[in-house]
Design an enzyme around this catalytic site. Structure first.
Site, mmCIF file in Angstrom:
data_model
loop_
_atom_site.group_PDB
_atom_site.id
_atom_site.type_symbol
_atom_site.label_atom_id
_atom_site.label_comp_id
_atom_site.label_asym_id
_atom_site.label_seq_id
_atom_site.Cartn_x
_atom_site.Cartn_y
_atom_site.Cartn_z
ATOM 1 N N ALA A 31 3.654 -0.231 -2.109
ATOM 2 C CA ALA A 31 3.405 -0.740 -3.462
ATOM 3 C C ALA A 31 4.672 -0.697 -4.293
ATOM 4 C CB ALA A 31 2.299 0.076 -4.139
ATOM 5 N N SER B 7 -1.689 -1.020 -4.065
ATOM 6 C CA SER B 7 -2.813 -0.324 -3.438
ATOM 7 C C SER B 7 -2.458 1.128 -3.173
ATOM 8 C CB SER B 7 -3.160 -1.032 -2.116
ATOM 9 O OG SER B 7 -4.060 -0.280 -1.333
ATOM 10 N N HIS C 183 0.836 -1.203 0.000
ATOM 11 C CA HIS C 183 0.000 0.000 0.000
ATOM 12 C C HIS C 183 0.869 1.251 0.000
ATOM 13 C CE1 HIS C 183 -3.378 2.634 0.619
ATOM 14 N NE2 HIS C 183 -2.781 3.170 1.669
ATOM 15 N N SER C 184 0.551 2.201 -0.887
ATOM 16 C CA SER C 184 1.237 3.484 -0.985
ATOM 17 C C SER C 184 2.733 3.252 -1.211
ATOM 18 C CB SER C 184 0.955 4.318 0.267
ATOM 19 O OG SER C 184 1.307 5.661 0.073
ATOM 20 N N MET C 185 3.605 3.722 -0.327
ATOM 21 C CA MET C 185 5.030 3.451 -0.482
ATOM 22 C C MET C 185 5.291 1.955 -0.627
ATOM 23 S SD MET C 185 8.149 4.042 2.272
ATOM 24 C CE MET C 185 7.582 2.678 3.303
#
Length: 255
Positions: free
Chosen positions: A98, A116, A94-96
């Site tokens: 990813a 994500s 998720h975010s970083m």
């Protein structure tokens, strides 16, 4: 022995599975840690083992220096995951996380990559967390700018930043993670050959559908995307819906 120690340092299993059919390896957002995934195992198939990556500098690794560059982070995680290749790996970031998951997928065989709340590196101008244009000319953030950007993204208890002791505890790993994202460069990545699935919040201003769809370009495998209600941290507000979606993916499901 050394490989086992590396795995124990970098990985946490909240529900160990004796003979897992697949391992879901989870990478948290900037400032986050393995506890972001502590509630996931009961909602996933019983033979799916959730393995959360433990970034240094936070939670139970708070006394260790944070890693603020992508290459050493990915090298350490890849080494820790290597002993787990006896079972198929599905990566979720998720975010970083990813981008870290994507870089790990470049270095080892995975069954699928699930990204994500993040755009592909080729669309990094709209990437999370905060772009350099929100900081000074060097891309660095002052403490106040960093807190403002973290609050904009959501997902953190704002009261953490009101207590000077807690603020001094949580800001260093967040700053290191923002630096990791700001300095990350992909070079000449290889095309993956696994399925890629993207999840994002419909109200997340920094992950618009046309940018998210560009994840299709990183692999020769199939690509799908799923939009959820909510913003950048939709996965906290709509966790049951996300876990139902993950459980239905061919790479994760029993079907």
């Amino acid at each position: 022995m050394i490989a086992a120690q590396q795995a124990n340092t970098w990985l946490r299993r909240y529900r160990p599975v004796e003979q897992p059919r697949v391992r879901l390896v989870c990478f948290a957002h900037a400032g986050g840690g393995p506890s972001a995934f502590r509630t996931w195992p009961p909602a996933l198939p019983s033979d799916v083992e959730v393995v959360a990556v433990r970034y240094p500098g936070r939670q139970d690794r708070v006394t260790e220096p944070s890693v603020d560059r992508m290459e050493p982070m990915v090298a350490a995680v890849t080494e820790a995951l290597t002993p787990l290749l006896d079972r198929p790996l599905v990566l979720f970031g998720h975010s970083m996380g990813a981008w870290i998951a994507y870089e790990v997928a470049q270095r080892m065989p995975v069954r699928a990559l699930i990204v994500s709340g993040q755009v592909p590196p080729s669309r990094r101008k709209s990437a999370h967390p905060g772009s350099a244009r929100r900081g000074d000319r060097s891309g660095e953030f002052s403490d106040d700018m960093l807190i403002e950007e973290v609050k904009r993204l959501g997902g953190y208890d704002a009261q953490l930043f009101e207590d000077p002791e807690l603020r001094d505890l949580v800001l260093p790993p967040i700053r290191a993670d923002f630096t990791l994202v700001r300095t990350y460069r992909t070079g000449r990545p290889n095309l993956l050959d696994c399925p890629v699935h993207a999840c994002y919040g419909e109200d997340d201003a920094d992950t618009r559908a046309h940018d998210v769809d560009a994840w299709a370009e990183v692999s020769t495998g199939p690509f799908t995307a799923h939009r959820f209600p909510g913003g950048h941290f939709y996965l906290a507000d709509h966790e049951p819906a996300l876990l139902r979606e993950l459980s239905s993916l061919p790479a994760v499901s029993c079907a």
